[in-house]
Design an enzyme around this catalytic site. Structure first.
Site, short mmCIF file in Angstrom:
data_model
loop_
_atom_site.label_atom_id
_atom_site.label_comp_id
_atom_site.label_asym_id
_atom_site.label_seq_id
_atom_site.Cartn_x
_atom_site.Cartn_y
_atom_site.Cartn_z
N ASN A 77 45.50 60.52 -21.13
CA ASN A 77 46.35 61.62 -21.82
C ASN A 77 48.00 61.20 -21.89
OD1 ASN A 77 46.80 64.54 -23.12
ND2 ASN A 77 44.90 64.84 -22.10
N ARG A 78 48.60 62.21 -22.07
CA ARG A 78 50.20 61.98 -22.36
C ARG A 78 51.30 62.16 -21.27
NH1 ARG A 78 47.22 64.22 -26.35
NH2 ARG A 78 47.27 63.38 -28.41
N HIS A 103 47.26 57.53 -23.03
CA HIS A 103 46.20 56.66 -22.36
C HIS A 103 46.62 55.59 -21.77
CE1 HIS A 103 43.46 59.84 -23.62
NE2 HIS A 103 43.42 59.82 -24.75
N HIS A 173 36.38 58.25 -22.07
CA HIS A 173 36.73 58.86 -23.59
C HIS A 173 35.53 58.77 -24.22
CE1 HIS A 173 39.18 60.22 -26.75
NE2 HIS A 173 40.36 60.43 -26.00
N SER A 174 34.34 59.19 -24.12
CA SER A 174 33.07 59.12 -24.74
C SER A 174 33.38 60.52 -25.79
CB SER A 174 32.06 59.25 -23.98
OG SER A 174 31.70 58.00 -23.59
N TYR A 175 32.88 60.18 -27.08
CA TYR A 175 32.72 61.28 -28.17
C TYR A 175 31.28 61.47 -28.12
CZ TYR A 175 37.52 60.40 -29.76
OH TYR A 175 38.69 60.14 -29.81
N ASP A 230 42.52 70.38 -29.18
CA ASP A 230 42.69 69.12 -28.26
C ASP A 230 43.61 69.43 -27.17
OD1 ASP A 230 43.24 66.44 -27.64
OD2 ASP A 230 44.59 65.76 -28.97
N GLN A 268 39.83 67.67 -20.73
CA GLN A 268 40.52 67.90 -22.13
C GLN A 268 39.39 67.74 -23.17
OE1 GLN A 268 43.82 67.61 -22.43
NE2 GLN A 268 43.77 67.27 -24.76
N GLU A 288 36.79 65.14 -21.83
CA GLU A 288 37.49 64.26 -20.80
C GLU A 288 37.97 64.86 -19.41
OE1 GLU A 288 40.65 62.36 -23.11
OE2 GLU A 288 39.46 63.43 -24.85
#
Length: 323
Positions: A77-78, A103, A173-175, A230, A268, A288
């Protein structure tokens, strides 16, 4: 089972590990720790791949920004402004997401080749992140183990030690697309989270832990995913020693169900509204498990500092079923 998957342009070999148990098949790459595929049956026994991925490494090299299936670090993340202070010293990080570090920087853990070895019913990935890599302090030894248990659940266990104070936040970070393809807006999501962290225009938390009651962020009862998310959700359980279930994603069409259990305090939720070709916006849902964004600059958030002599441990478990 392991096989040589490809060779990178710099000559580094990439291996692919296949885990199979209880009707579930998972493929993991030593490049980026990427979960390339997760194949599970629907209510009628038909199998489909329920994570977004590329058939070859070229796709990951050409489209790195979605972080498809990747192991993300050193800080997932940020981090606002690409800067944080620790023990009286300020550290500058690469800025790769507007004004922020996202990331782990421009070449985070998702773009590294990991050493891989068998570990019981799975594979253990290991690498050393040297002091100063992407601006982060301290030499960090990290191992991440992927296993399938007797029920076919995918367990991801993280462990790390450092030789100097540093910050650490690791995730996968799987979608997820439980239909196997197409839009995921009709998936139904339940989250055990009574609060979330609102963000500013740069997607940095404001510091408020806001109640979800009466808002579009209330997923305490299952409802459609929709779009436009998000955001980090504050899990009601907080940090725990053992993984506890915090989320359920359901596709009413196929009947597939994904459950998420974790030791982490946050999740997330990203509806992938900005995915680009070869995928379509909204074609996946990211869940996440993590500590909160920008925690190094928010002392009131759960801490992410790892000091010498400490061992970082975290676990997330993805369970699969159909109804």
């Amino acid at each position: 089972m392991s096989e040589l998957f490809c060779t990178l342009p710099d000559g580094a070999p990439v291996h692919r590990w296949t885990l199979e148990r209880a009707g579930v098949r998972v493929r993991v790459l030593s490049y980026g720790g990427i979960v390339q595929a997760v194949e599970v049956p629907d209510r009628d026994g038909r199998t489909a791949d329920v994570v977004l991925g590329f058939p070859g490494v070229e796709g990951y090299l050409e489209h790195p920004e979605p972080y498809l299936g990747a192991l993300v670090g050193r800080y997932a993340n940020r981090i606002a402004g690409g800067r944080f202070a620790l023990d009286g010293r300020t550290y500058a990080l690469p800025v790769n997401d507007g004004p922020n570090c996202l990331h782990g920087g421009k070449r985070g853990f998702d773009k590294r080749v990991w050493e891989a070895e068998p570990a019981g019913d799975g594979v253990r990935l290991h690498r050393v992140s040297p002091d100063g890599e992407e601006g982060f302090p301290g030499r960090l030894e990290v191992s991440v183990t992927y296993t399938l248990d007797d029920a076919g659940s995918l367990r991801i266990a993280y462990e790390a030690v450092a030789d100097a104070p540093t910050v650490l936040n690791l995730t996968n970070h799987s979608y997820w697309n439980l239909g196997g393809s197409g839009p995921t807006g009709g998936h139904e999501l339940r989250l055990a989270a009574s609060r979330f962290t609102p963000v500013d225009a740069d997607l940095i938390p404001t510091g408020v832990l806001q109640d979800v009651t009466g808002s579009r962020f209330d997923f305490r009862a299952a409802r459609e995913v929709g779009s436009g998310y998000d955001h980090n959700f504050v899990l009601d359980k907080g940090v725990t020693d053992a993984a506890e279930e915090v989320a359920e994603l359901h596709d009413p069409v196929s009947g597939r169900v994904l459950t998420v259990a974790t030791t982490e305090p946050g999740l997330q939720f990203y509806t992938a509204d900005h995915l680009a070709a070869p995928f379509a916006p909204g074609e996946g849902v990211a869940l996440e498990t993590q500590h909160f964004p920008d925690s190094p600059n928010r002392p009131d958030f759960p801490g992410t500092v790892l000091r010498p002599g400490e061992v970082f441990r975290s676990e997330t478990v993805y369970g699969f079923s159909a109804r």
